[in-house]
Design an enzyme around this catalytic site. Sequence first.
Site, PDB file in Angstrom:
ATOM      1  N   ILE B  98      11.953   4.976  22.722  1.00 29.77           N
ATOM      2  CA  ILE B  98      10.570   4.800  23.791  1.00 29.77           C
ATOM      3  C   ILE B  98      10.123   5.935  24.368  1.00 29.77           C
ATOM      4  CG2 ILE B  98      11.852   4.194  25.774  1.00 29.77           C
ATOM      5  CD1 ILE B  98       8.575   2.598  24.305  1.00 29.77           C
ATOM      6  N   GLY B 317      13.057  -3.051  20.263  1.00 31.20           N
ATOM      7  CA  GLY B 317      12.715  -3.469  21.551  1.00 31.20           C
ATOM      8  C   GLY B 317      12.297  -2.026  22.365  1.00 31.20           C
ATOM      9  N   GLU B 318      12.667  -2.269  23.805  1.00 28.85           N
ATOM     10  CA  GLU B 318      12.364  -0.895  24.664  1.00 28.85           C
ATOM     11  C   GLU B 318      11.011  -0.871  24.905  1.00 28.85           C
ATOM     12  OE1 GLU B 318      13.868   2.619  22.819  1.00 28.85           O
ATOM     13  OE2 GLU B 318      15.870   1.959  22.804  1.00 28.85           O
ATOM     14  N   GLY B 319      10.122  -1.420  24.087  1.00 34.40           N
ATOM     15  CA  GLY B 319       8.573  -1.399  23.871  1.00 34.40           C
ATOM     16  C   GLY B 319       7.926  -0.304  22.779  1.00 34.40           C
TER      17      GLY B 319
END
Lengths: 350, 350
Positions: B98, B317-319
Amino acid sequence: MTLETTLAAIGPADEQAMAAARELQGRLTKPAGSLGVLEELSVRLAGLAGTCPPPMPEPAAIAVFAGDHGVHAQGVTPWPQEVTAQMVANFIAGGATINAFARQVDASIMVVDVGVKIPLHGGENLLEANIRRGTHDLAVTAAMSEDEALTAIQVGLSVAGALVEGGAKCLLTGDMGIANTTPAAALVAAFTGASPADVTGRGTGVDDETYERKIDVITKALALHEPDPAQPITTLAAVGGLEHAALAGFILGAASYRVPVIIDGVIAASAALVAAALAPNSVAAMVAGHRSAEPGASVALANLGLTPLLDLGLRLGEGTGAALALPLVASSVRVLREVATFDSAGVSEK
Amino acid sequence: MTLETTLAAIGPADEQAMAAARELQGRLTKPAGSLGVLEELSVRLAGLAGTCPPPMPEPAAIAVFAGDHGVHAQGVTPWPQEVTAQMVANFIAGGATINAFARQVDASIMVVDVGVKIPLHGGENLLEANIRRGTHDLAVTAAMSEDEALTAIQVGLSVAGALVEGGAKCLLTGDMGIANTTPAAALVAAFTGASPADVTGRGTGVDDETYERKIDVITKALALHEPDPAQPITTLAAVGGLEHAALAGFILGAASYRVPVIIDGVIAASAALVAAALAPNSVAAMVAGHRSAEPGASVALANLGLTPLLDLGLRLGEGTGAALALPLVASSVRVLREVATFDSAGVSEK
């Protein structure tokens, strides 16, 4: 660079660099495979560069090749032919969608007239390389001579060379030419063996009647020219367009410099088939920017073994789908260059 | 802002601004509809902003909410729980994916500890807002109390407010929490009525045995808690997570400021269901960044009526999927702001 020396310079992907990229992806602080198609893209770009990590694909340069088409006379589009020149003026003035997208991703734009019918008035980022003021009607005769096709390829090669020598680390294909989805569909059919109905789309949005006419024109043109995919230049000259030919050269130029080239829509995808027919290894340099709404683009990309990054229902051309994909290409490389390993970050593995 | 005043502040999309955006799209120098889903996105963003053209979604800010999960004890993931804290340290050091993607798209990152089990050591972009050091095991008891869920929502609201007041024009959801796809799948099942098997994925990549166990855990938790989607806070407290709760607040905060919020993967999509249950109009602020490999994300997005921009097989995930989508969101707005009209550019229409 001549076409011959360019073709000779296009080697295969570097398997060692690809193996190194795969191995590195497995050590980075993320679950293996969790970046989906971006992981395989990063591996391909390492193979192209011959080193891991590969260089960032920035700065990037878009070349928009413009031409007109004799087949416009067959009524394959409702748009008047003068729109090609008008849109080129729009590109030069910075008012088109590709200009907005180029600003978003910080890419330069060069507009190249290889075959526009109406003389243009110049401009800072316009390269005048007009070969003829529109092709012949491919429904009646060959769209251009083989010499003209070769000259257009050479223009594309030269533009790629000039941009890379000028510092571009990634090239993006762009195109403008009213009626140019017709020769693109004909090229895709000729090189893949797909039927005209399966590769013909509605271009800028034609009605049912025009759509049927377009398929009919392509079917008749293929019957007239009987293009042989083993003779790529003859095929290109018979049913292609000048911007298609220049794009084939542009793609080959990128491949010879081992610089990635992001393929936009059906025009560039059809040109990519010509490039691959001339130099199969050139596919290693190609990144499919998006899945165009034009069915011929999907047929061409599948034939080349390329997976498009975006699928947004785009059917604008100009290079817009390639520009939108650029940040994804850059992000895939950035992972290999910047993400910490489990070891270096002190993160436990499963 | 309290939750009540926030919910009251979330109004519907502005139909007049949307009509103006549709009308403007039709006058720009491109065939109508040729930008596919980006055109409708630009219309939605005009409706959210209440003006056409809407503001550019830049600068953008990512908030990564982190928490741990008692359900980890059920063996739903092969990753050790300590990885949550280790990855938060990686975010703060700038070494995670990210971070690389945020640099690519020029977005800021704030990491928010709402429920990490292991105490963190601080850092420049870490907000310490720990509510409890991991949730309870939702297979056994409610994951948290309703008060804790409300507190986490409040943290999300406050973070959204701070970022927007600090100048952010677009918010991006991020998350970190080993085992957090289990509560996400449970929330999606609870709010959409889908079966656990249809919303449960392999998260970071679990084997068949763990996958079956995960479905079983979710099935039993739903039977235990009998969550009622008409009681969103109770449902969230029973089968959710602290980062899920904070993300619901974050999304509601964005909606109350009429700022777009890009939804990342299944964690954010499940939180978006909570947000929509509390304030149906909040959907107008949501932009689905991508179609995660997690099936629950697709179920949630379909329930919300959102079309994801990217489909890259991501499951990190993580953005990360939200960050990758940001340039597309910006490009869609840029079209309305910068592209010339047929009239102004002197381009003929068909």
